[in-house]
Motif scaffolding. Structure first.
Motif, PDB file in Angstrom:
ATOM      1  N   ILE A   1       0.864  -1.186   0.000  1.00 59.26           N
ATOM      2  CA  ILE A   1       0.000   0.000   0.000  1.00 59.26           C
ATOM      3  C   ILE A   1       0.896   1.230   0.000  1.00 59.26           C
ATOM      4  O   ILE A   1       1.766   1.381   0.866  1.00 59.26           O
ATOM      5  CB  ILE A   1      -0.939   0.030   1.221  1.00 59.26           C
ATOM      6  CG1 ILE A   1      -1.871  -1.184   1.202  1.00 59.26           C
ATOM      7  CG2 ILE A   1      -1.752   1.330   1.254  1.00 59.26           C
ATOM      8  CD1 ILE A   1      -2.767  -1.278   2.428  1.00 59.26           C
ATOM      9  N   HIS A   2       0.702   2.096  -0.981  1.00 67.60           N
ATOM     10  CA  HIS A   2       1.474   3.333  -1.077  1.00 67.60           C
ATOM     11  C   HIS A   2       0.503   4.504  -1.136  1.00 67.60           C
ATOM     12  O   HIS A   2      -0.377   4.554  -2.000  1.00 67.60           O
ATOM     13  CB  HIS A   2       2.351   3.326  -2.330  1.00 67.60           C
ATOM     14  CG  HIS A   2       3.061   4.615  -2.571  1.00 67.60           C
ATOM     15  ND1 HIS A   2       4.057   5.088  -1.746  1.00 67.60           N
ATOM     16  CD2 HIS A   2       2.892   5.558  -3.542  1.00 67.60           C
ATOM     17  CE1 HIS A   2       4.489   6.247  -2.196  1.00 67.60           C
ATOM     18  NE2 HIS A   2       3.796   6.555  -3.280  1.00 67.60           N
ATOM     19  N   VAL A   3       0.656   5.432  -0.200  1.00 70.50           N
ATOM     20  CA  VAL A   3      -0.237   6.594  -0.094  1.00 70.50           C
ATOM     21  C   VAL A   3       0.624   7.849  -0.202  1.00 70.50           C
ATOM     22  O   VAL A   3       1.632   7.981   0.494  1.00 70.50           O
ATOM     23  CB  VAL A   3      -0.988   6.591   1.253  1.00 70.50           C
ATOM     24  CG1 VAL A   3      -1.858   7.824   1.386  1.00 70.50           C
ATOM     25  CG2 VAL A   3      -1.826   5.320   1.397  1.00 70.50           C
ATOM     26  N   GLU A   4       0.202   8.779  -1.073  1.00 68.13           N
ATOM     27  CA  GLU A   4       1.013   9.972  -1.319  1.00 68.13           C
ATOM     28  C   GLU A   4       0.122  11.209  -1.438  1.00 68.13           C
ATOM     29  O   GLU A   4      -0.799  11.238  -2.259  1.00 68.13           O
ATOM     30  CB  GLU A   4       1.815   9.777  -2.602  1.00 68.13           C
ATOM     31  CG  GLU A   4       2.865  10.835  -2.847  1.00 68.13           C
ATOM     32  CD  GLU A   4       3.790  10.466  -4.001  1.00 68.13           C
ATOM     33  OE1 GLU A   4       4.313  11.394  -4.643  1.00 68.13           O
ATOM     34  OE2 GLU A   4       3.972   9.253  -4.256  1.00 68.13           O
ATOM     35  N   ASN A   5       0.385  12.205  -0.587  1.00 65.81           N
ATOM     36  CA  ASN A   5      -0.332  13.490  -0.625  1.00 65.81           C
ATOM     37  C   ASN A   5      -1.849  13.318  -0.541  1.00 65.81           C
ATOM     38  O   ASN A   5      -2.606  14.120  -1.106  1.00 65.81           O
ATOM     39  CB  ASN A   5      -0.015  14.271  -1.905  1.00 65.81           C
ATOM     40  CG  ASN A   5       1.414  14.744  -1.959  1.00 65.81           C
ATOM     41  OD1 ASN A   5       2.205  14.234  -2.736  1.00 65.81           O
ATOM     42  ND2 ASN A   5       1.755  15.719  -1.140  1.00 65.81           N
TER      43      ASN A   5
END
Length: 252
Positions: free
Chosen positions: A7-11
């Motif tokens: 899981i990658h979460v950005e801004n």
């Protein structure tokens, strides 16, 4: 982006319509494949909003995220097949039996025939529910409903499992059965994202933890690292109080 992150979460941000309050505020997060990751925070901190976005239930206001290197815009169906969701509220049909409930939810995920029947039977046995398999779920105790609720979300063996307060309101025996089952799933490769107000449980269960306050992650690390980061902290509960305060968070 961490190449090991499932899981990658950005801004990522979410502000609900007609609200001045930003529920999730420019959040960054990587969750590694195979982790049990705890997402902790006071009421209204943004946990449910974040999980709802990751599950595809609501859309972000801005920013982006991926699950298993896929996005909902491009691969929504594939993501939904690869995740499991166990909500705090019982997602069960009270007039159906435990076996009927699990058969229904298994069929929703494409499971069929003898394979589904065997999987339901094995799952009920693992949770000590075999002798109640043909009883209506509406007659079950809270702990029994929690166990069926969990099984309904994992029958299709998801790569990523989202759990919201999976042991709330249950007796010690049900809690232990649920925790043991989660550890077994994790041992088989499932990544687990877990929210709870049971801080000692989170301390014992999770590989890493993020504390959310005001829609932002204010601390992140292993339970021991977080405890060691706060002077005189004996456990995760001490860390939580030190970082989020003692003020009551009741709201409507």
């Amino acid at each position: 982006m961490d190449v090991q992150a499932i899981i990658h979460v950005e801004n990522l941000s979410k502000q609900y319509k007609n609200s001045d309050f930003v529920a999730v505020d420019n959040l960054f997060l990587d969750i590694q494949k195979g982790e049990i990751f705890g997402l902790l925070g006071p009421n209204g901190a943004g946990k449910t909003t974040l999980i709802s976005m990751l599950c595809g239930l609501i859309k972000p206001t801005s920013g982006h995220f991926s699950i298993d290197q896929k996005t909902y815009k491009e691969n929504g169906l594939a993501i939904r097949k690869s995740i499991g969701v166990v909500p705090q509220e019982y997602a069960l049909y009270p007039t159906l039996t435990a076996h009927e409930n699990l058969s229904y939810f298994g069929a929703m995920h494409g499971l069929r025939g003898r394979g589904l029947k065997e999987l339901v039977n094995v799952s009920l046995e693992k949770m000590g529910l075999t002798r109640f398999a043909n009883k209506q779920v509406g007659t079950f105790s809270g702990g029994m409903k929690r166990r069926v609720n969990l099984l309904a979300g994992v029958l299709h063996r998801p790569k990523v499992l989202f759990l919201d307060e999976p042991t709330v309101g249950v007796d010690v025996q049900s809690k232990n059965a649920i925790i043991d089952f989660l550890k077994e799933l994790n041992g088989q490769g499932a990544t687990i994202v877990y929210t709870s107000h049971h801080l000692i449980e989170a301390q014992e269960l999770c590989d890493r933890i993020a504390i959310i306050e005001g829609g932002k992650i204010i601390a992140q690390g292993t339970p021991n690292a977080l405890i060691n980061s706060v002077v005189d902290a004996r456990n995760l509960e001490d860390v939580f109080i030190a970082m989020t305060g003692r003020g009551l968070r009741d709201g409507i």
